[in-house]
Design a protein around this motif. Structure first.
Motif, short mmCIF file in Angstrom:
data_model
loop_
_atom_site.label_atom_id
_atom_site.label_comp_id
_atom_site.label_asym_id
_atom_site.label_seq_id
_atom_site.Cartn_x
_atom_site.Cartn_y
_atom_site.Cartn_z
N THR A 316 -37.61 -12.46 -40.87
CA THR A 316 -36.64 -11.41 -41.20
C THR A 316 -35.55 -11.29 -40.13
N THR A 317 -35.79 -11.82 -38.93
CA THR A 317 -34.80 -11.74 -37.86
C THR A 317 -33.94 -12.99 -37.76
N ASP A 318 -34.10 -13.89 -38.71
CA ASP A 318 -33.35 -15.14 -38.73
C ASP A 318 -32.03 -14.92 -39.47
N THR A 319 -30.92 -15.07 -38.76
CA THR A 319 -29.61 -14.84 -39.38
C THR A 319 -29.34 -15.80 -40.53
N LEU A 386 -30.63 -23.51 -29.67
CA LEU A 386 -30.36 -23.24 -31.08
C LEU A 386 -31.05 -21.95 -31.52
N ARG A 387 -32.33 -21.82 -31.20
CA ARG A 387 -33.07 -20.65 -31.68
C ARG A 387 -32.52 -19.35 -31.10
N SER A 392 -32.41 -12.85 -33.92
CA SER A 392 -31.98 -11.67 -33.18
C SER A 392 -33.01 -11.20 -32.17
N ASP A 393 -34.26 -11.60 -32.34
CA ASP A 393 -35.32 -11.19 -31.42
C ASP A 393 -35.91 -12.38 -30.68
N ASP A 394 -35.12 -13.42 -30.48
CA ASP A 394 -35.65 -14.67 -29.95
C ASP A 394 -36.17 -14.53 -28.52
N THR A 395 -37.29 -15.16 -28.28
CA THR A 395 -37.78 -15.40 -26.92
C THR A 395 -37.98 -16.90 -26.78
N PRO A 396 -37.66 -17.49 -25.64
CA PRO A 396 -37.75 -18.95 -25.50
C PRO A 396 -39.14 -19.47 -25.82
#
Length: 481
Positions: A316-319, A386-387, A392-396
């Motif tokens: 759901t946080t993937d643009t 890229l990620r 929007s809530d990405d952590t490496p």
């Protein structure tokens, strides 16, 4: 003496070319001798615009980069793969492709459209020495070479075996560099064709300008496309070199898009991420989104819906999920649909530009190459870059080994969905098409695909050459069907 004419009825860049015998003293009333058509810089600029325009040209309802019922790069390679499910309330367009029942008299005529592009580029190259030496000539020549290379590459991945599965004897396509209207070229070997594609792109990269504006290739676009070709060839260090050059030389306006800018790309409201796209205007009558859906007062009628298994891969946080996939109710039934080509904020429905090469792909090309060069830290760095620009809530991430490779391939599928990449990615990796058992409705119920599996290296990965071409040219050997 033979003269070649370019007919004025097709903006001096027509598909029809003719010859006349020596005794004729008058040119056809609606034509101009090709030598007279290429004299001034404006002549070459106009010719180049015509070559780019051929990327969106239509023959028999088939579109090269566009979206129509007879086949198109925007839709057909995804229809042939595992990203989509035929929607039962649609018009059943391209169902023969979805069911793998295509035949030479009912196939995607990318062939005719691509060779129209090639012909127009070849006219420019044949007359390039009419220009004086300098940056203008170099740039025009570089663009024409790149235009020709891209069209041949698209033909190869459609009609020939994958580079890594082909032998030296396997056939590719005719690599045409002539404007001779009487030529009947045979298919060149597959691997030789790839070498010629690379040679054209590499020469183009040394000549082309750094920023040619929207709708034209420049150095970063050529390097990005080279990274794609090298990826298909498995030449990993060359992928890295070309991708790195593209990333470093791209104009600031085309750098990797973040989560805010990314949705604007698909409304043609931002050029972020886009290294080269085919411009499609309302007046061109190329409704790129029609191959996927049509809006109506009763709801959106989907031709193809994203496979439910694919939708589950997007968080759901993937643009990209918000940019690519919409949901509708039609005749009381809830469906997902592809909204990537729904249209701009203002203007004709289903009309947007087709994005041929994007920065997101370039990072993924380099990540895959780094992985295959046993440089996992570099591969992970590109994947994380890229990620970070998609979630929007990405952590490496910290994947290693097979998990890292799987993550790269997952992001490639999510990033390039519905952009004409999926079938060709499966093919180049020598994998089978494996569809899910889900149906066409938004919750995965409904009618599933009747053909769920195509074995790796099946003949179905090589589309039949259009019957009209094999009838007209006795030297073209048809694919085995």
């Amino acid at each position: 003496m033979k003269k070649i004419y370019i007919y004025a009825s097709i903006a001096l860049l027509g598909l029809g070319i003719s010859s006349c015998k020596k005794e004729l003293t008058q040119n056809p009333y609606n034509a101009v001798n090709s030598e007279d058509a290429f004299k001034t810089p404006d002549d070459f600029s106009n010719a180049l615009r015509g070559a780019y325009a051929a990327y969106r040209s239509t023959t028999n309802f088939a579109v090269y980069y566009g979206g129509q019922d007879g086949g198109a790069m925007a839709s057909t390679p995804d229809i042939l793969a595992d990203n989509l499910i035929l929607n039962q309330q649609g018009r059943k367009s391209q169902q023969t492709f979805f069911d793998f029942k295509y035949q030479p008299n009912n196939t995607w005529d990318l062939w005719g459209n691509a060779y129209a592009v090639i012909l127009r580029a070849n006219f420019i190259l044949a007359n390039i020495d009419h220009l004086g030496a300098g940056d203008f000539k170099n740039n025009i020549q570089g663009e024409a070479l790149a235009v020709r290379a891209l069209a041949h590459f698209d033909l190869l991945r459609t009609y020939a075996k994958s580079y890594t599965s082909a032998t030296d004897a396997d056939l590719g396509v005719p690599y045409v560099t002539s404007t001779d209207p009487n030529a009947l070229p045979a298919r060149d070997p597959d691997k030789k064709c790839y070498d010629l594609v690379v040679a054209d792109f590499e020469k183009a990269a040394t000549l082309i300008g750094a920023d040619n504006g929207v709708g034209r290739m420049d150095k970063a676009a050529v390097e990005g496309l080279l990274s794609r070709v090298y990826l298909y060839m498995g030449q990993w260090q060359k992928v890295v070199d070309a991708a790195t050059s593209a990333i470093n030389t791209a104009p600031d306006a085309n750098k990797l898009a973040d989560t805010v800018e990314f949705p604007k790309i698909w409304l043609d409201a931002s050029e972020r991420d886009v290294l080269f796209k085919v411009k499609i205007l309302d007046g061109d009558n190329v409704q790129i989104g029609v191959g996927y859906e049509q809006a109506s007062p009763a709801g959106v009628k989907a031709e193809y819906s994203p496979d439910y298994a694919l939708t589950l891969l997007y968080t759901t946080t993937d643009t990209r999920k918000r940019s690519y996939i919409g949901q509708t109710v039609l005749n009381t039934v809830k469906y997902n649909y592809i909204k990537k080509y729904f249209g701009r904020a203002a203007g004709a429905a289903n009309v947007v530009d087709f994005k041929v090469i994007r920065m997101g792909e370039v990072y993924l090309n380099r990540a895959e190459a780094y992985y295959n060069l046993t440089k996992p830290a570099d591969a992970l760095a590109d994947l994380n870059t890229l990620r970070a620009n998609r979630y929007s809530d990405d952590t490496p991430g910290a994947e290693t080994g097979q998990a890292l490779y799987n993550a790269i391939q997952l992001q490639r599928r999510l990033e390039l969905a519905f952009e004409g990449a999926r079938f060709f990615d499966i093919k180049r990796l020598n994998l089978p098409v494996q569809r899910s058992s889900f149906g066409d409705k938004a919750d995965g119920s409904g009618i599933a695909a009747s053909v769920k599996t195509v074995p790796a290296n099946s003949k179905l990965f090589e589309l039949p050459i259009p019957l009209a071409e094999t009838n007209a040219n006795k030297n073209i050997k048809q694919n085995d069907y």
